[in-house]
Design an enzyme around this catalytic site. Structure first.
Site, short mmCIF file in Angstrom:
data_model
loop_
_atom_site.label_atom_id
_atom_site.label_comp_id
_atom_site.label_asym_id
_atom_site.label_seq_id
_atom_site.Cartn_x
_atom_site.Cartn_y
_atom_site.Cartn_z
N SER A 101 7.71 14.39 5.57
CA SER A 101 6.79 14.16 4.45
C SER A 101 7.44 14.62 3.16
O SER A 101 7.03 14.22 2.07
CB SER A 101 5.47 14.90 4.68
OG SER A 101 5.70 16.30 4.72
N HIS A 135 1.09 14.83 -8.74
CA HIS A 135 2.12 13.78 -8.67
C HIS A 135 1.91 12.76 -9.79
O HIS A 135 0.85 12.73 -10.42
CB HIS A 135 2.06 13.04 -7.31
CG HIS A 135 2.70 13.81 -6.20
ND1 HIS A 135 2.02 14.75 -5.45
CD2 HIS A 135 3.97 13.78 -5.70
CE1 HIS A 135 2.83 15.26 -4.55
NE2 HIS A 135 4.04 14.69 -4.68
N LYS A 139 1.49 7.16 -7.65
CA LYS A 139 1.44 7.52 -6.22
C LYS A 139 0.18 6.92 -5.59
O LYS A 139 -0.92 7.07 -6.11
CB LYS A 139 1.46 9.05 -6.06
CG LYS A 139 1.53 9.47 -4.60
CD LYS A 139 1.92 10.92 -4.46
CE LYS A 139 1.90 11.38 -3.01
NZ LYS A 139 2.88 10.68 -2.17
P1 NAD Z 1 8.00 2.95 -5.38
O1 NAD Z 1 6.66 2.29 -5.51
O2 NAD Z 1 8.78 3.25 -6.61
O3 NAD Z 1 8.93 2.10 -4.40
C1 NAD Z 1 8.48 1.49 -3.22
C2 NAD Z 1 9.28 0.19 -3.03
O4 NAD Z 1 9.01 -0.33 -1.73
C3 NAD Z 1 8.93 -0.90 -4.05
O5 NAD Z 1 10.12 -1.35 -4.68
C4 NAD Z 1 8.30 -2.01 -3.19
O6 NAD Z 1 8.60 -3.31 -3.67
C5 NAD Z 1 8.97 -1.75 -1.85
N1 NAD Z 1 8.24 -2.30 -0.70
C6 NAD Z 1 6.91 -2.40 -0.53
N2 NAD Z 1 6.65 -2.96 0.67
C7 NAD Z 1 7.85 -3.23 1.25
C8 NAD Z 1 8.24 -3.80 2.49
N3 NAD Z 1 7.34 -4.27 3.37
N4 NAD Z 1 9.57 -3.88 2.76
C9 NAD Z 1 10.47 -3.45 1.88
N5 NAD Z 1 10.16 -2.90 0.69
C10 NAD Z 1 8.86 -2.80 0.38
O7 NAD Z 1 7.71 4.29 -4.55
P2 NAD Z 1 8.68 5.57 -4.39
O8 NAD Z 1 8.35 6.58 -5.43
O9 NAD Z 1 10.08 5.12 -4.19
O10 NAD Z 1 8.07 6.20 -3.04
C11 NAD Z 1 8.07 5.47 -1.83
C12 NAD Z 1 7.37 6.28 -0.73
O11 NAD Z 1 8.10 7.50 -0.51
C13 NAD Z 1 5.94 6.72 -1.05
O12 NAD Z 1 5.18 6.67 0.14
C14 NAD Z 1 6.09 8.16 -1.52
O13 NAD Z 1 4.92 8.93 -1.29
C15 NAD Z 1 7.22 8.62 -0.62
N6 NAD Z 1 8.02 9.76 -1.10
C16 NAD Z 1 8.43 10.62 -0.14
C17 NAD Z 1 9.28 11.66 -0.46
C18 NAD Z 1 9.79 12.54 0.65
O14 NAD Z 1 10.59 13.45 0.40
N7 NAD Z 1 9.37 12.31 1.91
C19 NAD Z 1 9.69 11.84 -1.79
C20 NAD Z 1 9.25 10.93 -2.75
C21 NAD Z 1 8.42 9.87 -2.38
#
Ligand code: NAD
Length: 238
Positions: A101, A135, A139
């Site tokens: 997470s 956040h 988000k």
């Molecule tokens: P973001 O919205 O900037 O990027 C998500 C990307 O995924 C978008 O470009 C979207 O077009 C793409 N996408 C959506 N559905 C898709 C699919 N079926 N196949 C391929 N691509 C698809 O979001 P982000 O800030 O990059 O965060 C992404 C996720 O990571 C969120 O769930 C966030 O909570 C999580 N996150 C986790 C951590 C961690 O350390 N675990 C850190 C930051 C963010």
């Protein structure tokens, strides 16, 4: 290693930078707005897929990777209600899923301190505990996956708490998690124990997204050649 980036948003772009800096090759970029489909990864000789998309997409992405025999590292949050389904698919396909997470080393140190503090606080019933997470406004899920992990670890150790809730709770058995959405905040978490006499606070504040990306690429290096459900506790030893 040949790394496929699945989800080329804020995190995907940061992961690309870190992977290249660490000497890896990007085998493919899969995104809703990008040409390469996940099904085509099979022909890209990908060693590990790193998946940061959105809650609605993550589960089917994992299952496709298991079917293709590609290890997947994912940080997408908000899908844990499907955990049992994902785990059984991973094990039946002899696949690999490294899920965290939060991939930041600092947050994983916070997780450890949170577990230790909750164990101590179990003996001091004059303290109530509450949490806050902040956040960026884009988000999608609330509370954050990190806040849920922190709350779950407290519930496992604090006999007087049985669940968490998203509003100010009047039930003393529930840990209230206040979720705030502000500007471009990458992620801030507070755990706060209050007694009538004093306050003890644990706080982690990410200064950018790079810390998450470094952790995810290190997890990809760790996952190569390993099978099953992996976590930061497999990677880090405190
Ligand atoms: P973001 O919205 O900037 O990027 C998500 C990307 O995924 C978008 O470009 C979207 O077009 C793409 N996408 C959506 N559905 C898709 C699919 N079926 N196949 C391929 N691509 C698809 O979001 P982000 O800030 O990059 O965060 C992404 C996720 O990571 C969120 O769930 C966030 O909570 C999580 N996150 C986790 C951590 C961690 O350390 N675990 C850190 C930051 C963010």
């Amino acid at each position: 290693m040949r790394i496929a980036i699945v989800g080329y948003g804020k995190m995907g772009k940061e992961i690309e930078k870190v992977a290249l800096e660490r000497g890896h090759t990007i085998s493919a970029i899969v995104d809703d707005k990008h040409e390469t489909l996940l099904d085509e990864l099979q022909v890209t000789h990908t060693d590990v897929a790193v998946e940061f998309t959105q809650p609605e997409a993550a589960v089917s992405n994992y299952i496709k990777c298991f079917e293709m025999g590609i290890p997947v590292v994912s940080g997408t949050t908000g899908w844990l209600s499907h955990f049992d389904e994902v785990k059984s698919s991973c094990l039946s396909h002899e696949g690999t899923l490294f899920y965290a997470s939060n991939f930041s080393i600092g947050v994983n140190i916070l997780f450890e301190m949170n577990r230790k503090l909750a164990g101590i606080m179990n003996g001091f019933s004059q303290y109530d505990v509450e949490m806050e997470e902040i956040h960026h406004i884009h988000k999608k899920d609330a509370p954050s996956g990190t806040a849920i992990s922190l709350a779950t670890d407290i519930i496992d150790r604090l006999d007087r708490k049985s669940s968490w809730g998203i509003e100010k709770m009047h039930d003393s058995e529930i840990i209230s998690i206040n979720s705030l959405r502000q500007g471009d905040v990458p992620g801030t978490h507070h755990i706060c124990y209050k007694s009538p006499e004093d306050i003890i606070t644990l706080k982690h504040e990410a200064l950018g997204r790079r810390g998450f990306a470094v952790g995810a690429v290190v997890a990809a290096e760790f996952s190569f050649g390993r099978k099953g459900m992996l976590s930061m506790q497999d990677l880090l030893s405190f």
